[in-house]
Enzyme design. Structure first.
Site, PDB file in Angstrom:
ATOM      1  N   ASP A 101      -7.787   0.554  -1.127  1.00 15.89           N
ATOM      2  CA  ASP A 101      -8.578  -0.341  -0.283  1.00 15.89           C
ATOM      3  C   ASP A 101      -7.740  -1.410   0.407  1.00 15.89           C
ATOM      4  O   ASP A 101      -6.607  -1.690   0.020  1.00 15.89           O
ATOM      5  CB  ASP A 101      -9.604  -1.074  -1.145  1.00 15.89           C
ATOM      6  CG  ASP A 101      -8.957  -2.144  -2.020  1.00 15.89           C
ATOM      7  OD1 ASP A 101      -8.000  -1.826  -2.747  1.00 15.89           O
ATOM      8  OD2 ASP A 101      -9.380  -3.314  -1.947  1.00 15.89           O
ATOM      9  N   ARG A 115     -12.013   2.725   0.891  1.00 13.30           N
ATOM     10  CA  ARG A 115     -11.774   3.617  -0.252  1.00 13.30           C
ATOM     11  C   ARG A 115     -12.343   5.007   0.003  1.00 13.30           C
ATOM     12  O   ARG A 115     -11.912   5.982  -0.599  1.00 13.30           O
ATOM     13  CB  ARG A 115     -12.422   3.054  -1.526  1.00 13.30           C
ATOM     14  CG  ARG A 115     -11.808   1.749  -2.012  1.00 13.30           C
ATOM     15  CD  ARG A 115     -12.297   1.458  -3.430  1.00 13.30           C
ATOM     16  NE  ARG A 115     -12.131   0.063  -3.813  1.00 13.30           N
ATOM     17  CZ  ARG A 115     -11.013  -0.451  -4.325  1.00 13.30           C
ATOM     18  NH1 ARG A 115      -9.955   0.296  -4.493  1.00 13.30           N
ATOM     19  NH2 ARG A 115     -10.963  -1.727  -4.657  1.00 13.30           N
ATOM     20  N   ASP A 152       3.710   0.387  -6.786  1.00 12.27           N
ATOM     21  CA  ASP A 152       4.272  -0.425  -5.700  1.00 12.27           C
ATOM     22  C   ASP A 152       5.378  -1.295  -6.296  1.00 12.27           C
ATOM     23  O   ASP A 152       6.490  -0.824  -6.517  1.00 12.27           O
ATOM     24  CB  ASP A 152       3.114  -1.216  -5.082  1.00 12.27           C
ATOM     25  CG  ASP A 152       3.500  -1.967  -3.833  1.00 12.27           C
ATOM     26  OD1 ASP A 152       4.368  -1.505  -3.096  1.00 12.27           O
ATOM     27  OD2 ASP A 152       2.906  -3.038  -3.594  1.00 12.27           O
ATOM     28  N   LYS A 173      -9.845  -0.240  -9.473  1.00  5.80           N
ATOM     29  CA  LYS A 173     -10.767   0.740  -8.976  1.00  5.80           C
ATOM     30  C   LYS A 173     -10.049   1.866  -8.230  1.00  5.80           C
ATOM     31  O   LYS A 173     -10.616   2.931  -8.019  1.00  5.80           O
ATOM     32  CB  LYS A 173     -11.774   0.097  -7.983  1.00  5.80           C
ATOM     33  CG  LYS A 173     -12.517  -1.083  -8.506  1.00  5.80           C
ATOM     34  CD  LYS A 173     -13.566  -1.514  -7.467  1.00  5.80           C
ATOM     35  CE  LYS A 173     -14.288  -2.775  -7.886  1.00  5.80           C
ATOM     36  NZ  LYS A 173     -13.499  -3.998  -7.582  1.00  5.80           N
ATOM     37  N   GLU A 189      -3.075   6.362 -11.924  1.00  4.53           N
ATOM     38  CA  GLU A 189      -3.020   5.252 -10.970  1.00  4.53           C
ATOM     39  C   GLU A 189      -3.053   5.772  -9.547  1.00  4.53           C
ATOM     40  O   GLU A 189      -2.709   6.920  -9.294  1.00  4.53           O
ATOM     41  CB  GLU A 189      -1.706   4.463 -11.182  1.00  4.53           C
ATOM     42  CG  GLU A 189      -1.896   3.074 -11.751  1.00  4.53           C
ATOM     43  CD  GLU A 189      -2.556   2.073 -10.806  1.00  4.53           C
ATOM     44  OE1 GLU A 189      -3.435   2.437 -10.003  1.00  4.53           O
ATOM     45  OE2 GLU A 189      -2.185   0.899 -10.896  1.00  4.53           O
ATOM     46  N   ASP A 190      -3.453   4.897  -8.629  1.00  6.74           N
ATOM     47  CA  ASP A 190      -3.425   5.293  -7.221  1.00  6.74           C
ATOM     48  C   ASP A 190      -2.023   5.174  -6.641  1.00  6.74           C
ATOM     49  O   ASP A 190      -1.540   6.065  -5.972  1.00  6.74           O
ATOM     50  CB  ASP A 190      -4.437   4.473  -6.399  1.00  6.74           C
ATOM     51  CG  ASP A 190      -4.313   2.965  -6.605  1.00  6.74           C
ATOM     52  OD1 ASP A 190      -3.471   2.509  -7.423  1.00  6.74           O
ATOM     53  OD2 ASP A 190      -5.061   2.212  -5.957  1.00  6.74           O
TER      54      ASP A 190
HETATM   55  P1  IMP Z   1       1.973  -2.927  -8.305  1.00  6.83           P
HETATM   56  O1  IMP Z   1       1.631  -3.698  -9.539  1.00  6.83           O
HETATM   57  O2  IMP Z   1       2.657  -3.796  -7.268  1.00  6.83           O
HETATM   58  O3  IMP Z   1       2.752  -1.657  -8.575  1.00  6.83           O
HETATM   59  O4  IMP Z   1       0.637  -2.595  -7.579  1.00  6.83           O
HETATM   60  C1  IMP Z   1      -0.153  -1.615  -7.947  1.00  6.83           C
HETATM   61  C2  IMP Z   1      -1.548  -1.786  -7.371  1.00  6.83           C
HETATM   62  O5  IMP Z   1      -1.531  -2.482  -6.119  1.00  6.83           O
HETATM   63  C3  IMP Z   1      -2.103  -0.435  -7.069  1.00  6.83           C
HETATM   64  O6  IMP Z   1      -2.796   0.060  -8.169  1.00  6.83           O
HETATM   65  C4  IMP Z   1      -2.999  -0.687  -5.886  1.00  6.83           C
HETATM   66  O7  IMP Z   1      -4.281  -1.013  -6.335  1.00  6.83           O
HETATM   67  C5  IMP Z   1      -2.396  -1.861  -5.181  1.00  6.83           C
HETATM   68  N1  IMP Z   1      -1.602  -1.458  -3.997  1.00  6.83           N
HETATM   69  C6  IMP Z   1      -0.259  -1.408  -3.883  1.00  6.83           C
HETATM   70  N2  IMP Z   1       0.129  -0.997  -2.660  1.00  6.83           N
HETATM   71  C7  IMP Z   1      -1.013  -0.764  -1.971  1.00  6.83           C
HETATM   72  C8  IMP Z   1      -1.289  -0.291  -0.630  1.00  6.83           C
HETATM   73  O8  IMP Z   1      -0.412   0.010   0.201  1.00  6.83           O
HETATM   74  N3  IMP Z   1      -2.606  -0.189  -0.307  1.00  6.83           N
HETATM   75  C9  IMP Z   1      -3.618  -0.490  -1.170  1.00  6.83           C
HETATM   76  N4  IMP Z   1      -3.409  -0.927  -2.419  1.00  6.83           N
HETATM   77  C10 IMP Z   1      -2.116  -1.067  -2.817  1.00  6.83           C
HETATM   78 MG    MG Z   2      -4.848  -0.028  -8.400  1.00  6.68          MG
END
Ligand code: IMP
Ligand code: MG
Length: 178
Positions: free
Chosen positions: A158, A164, A102, A42, A98-99
């Protein structure tokens, strides 16, 4: 400022300015093509809504829903597709929205997933990047901001479903999640 927020990293004004720049860059890079914007729900929906209105191209919008978090602060590393690509991908210019990048697990999983469907091109646009935490070898083609290695919320992001709706991106006070 919301009482649970410790520090604002990106103000509403700074985000709006960066979104205009990203929209211009995308419009010029894809000039003459039509693009399929795919938002990852989301977290991306606020960014996507603003970004698409700054993209001057023929475009279609689709959404997917992916989960790797549950109610935790750390990615589990296991990506679950809750709503997959129920639309035609072959031969299309796919731009994933994407937001935040990470660990990179979500986007590297989605990249494989899309490349298997033979798009004409595949690129990633992420509002935020936390390079310090990267596990997968992936980067955004279009990036809003690099952000510090702290858990952040707002502008779509979130914590346990909350925050959000904040118009800025900031950190949470540690007492909220500890
Ligand atoms: P990844 O797979 O670890 O790159 O994570 C990506 C997803 O984790 C993002 O699309 C976010 O929804 C969530 N996410 C990662 N870091 C944060 C944060 O600091 N705050 C909120 N959501 C996060
Ligand atoms: Mg996400």
């Amino acid at each position: 400022m919301h009482k649970d927020v410790g520090e604002i990293f990106f103000t509403e004004e700074a985000i709006a300015k960066r979104v205009v720049e990203l929209g211009r860059q995308i419009s010029s890079d894809y000039a003459g093509k039509s693009v399929l914007l795919v938002g990852v729900l989301k977290g991306s929906f606020v960014f996507m809504a603003d970004l698409m209105r700054n993209i001057d191209l023929d475009c279609e919008v689709e959404f997917m829903e992916v989960s790797s978090y549950g109610n935790e602060l750390q990615s589990t590393g296991v990506v679950k597709i809750l709503k997959g690509a129920h639309f035609e991908v072959e031969g299309r210019h796919v731009l994933i929205i994407e937001d935040i990048l990470d660990s990179g697990c979500t986007l590297s999983y989605l990249k494989e997933y899309f490349l298997a469907m033979n798009p004409a091109s595949f690129s990633i646009c992420s509002l935020l990047d936390k390079p310090a935490r990267r596990q997968a070898d992936i980067k955004a083609d279009y990036l809003g901001f690099v952000c510090p290695d702290v858990f952040i919320v707002g502008y779509g992001l979130d914590f346990a479903g909350q925050y959000r709706n904040l118009p800025y991106v900031g950190s949470l006070r540690p007492e909220i999640y500890s």
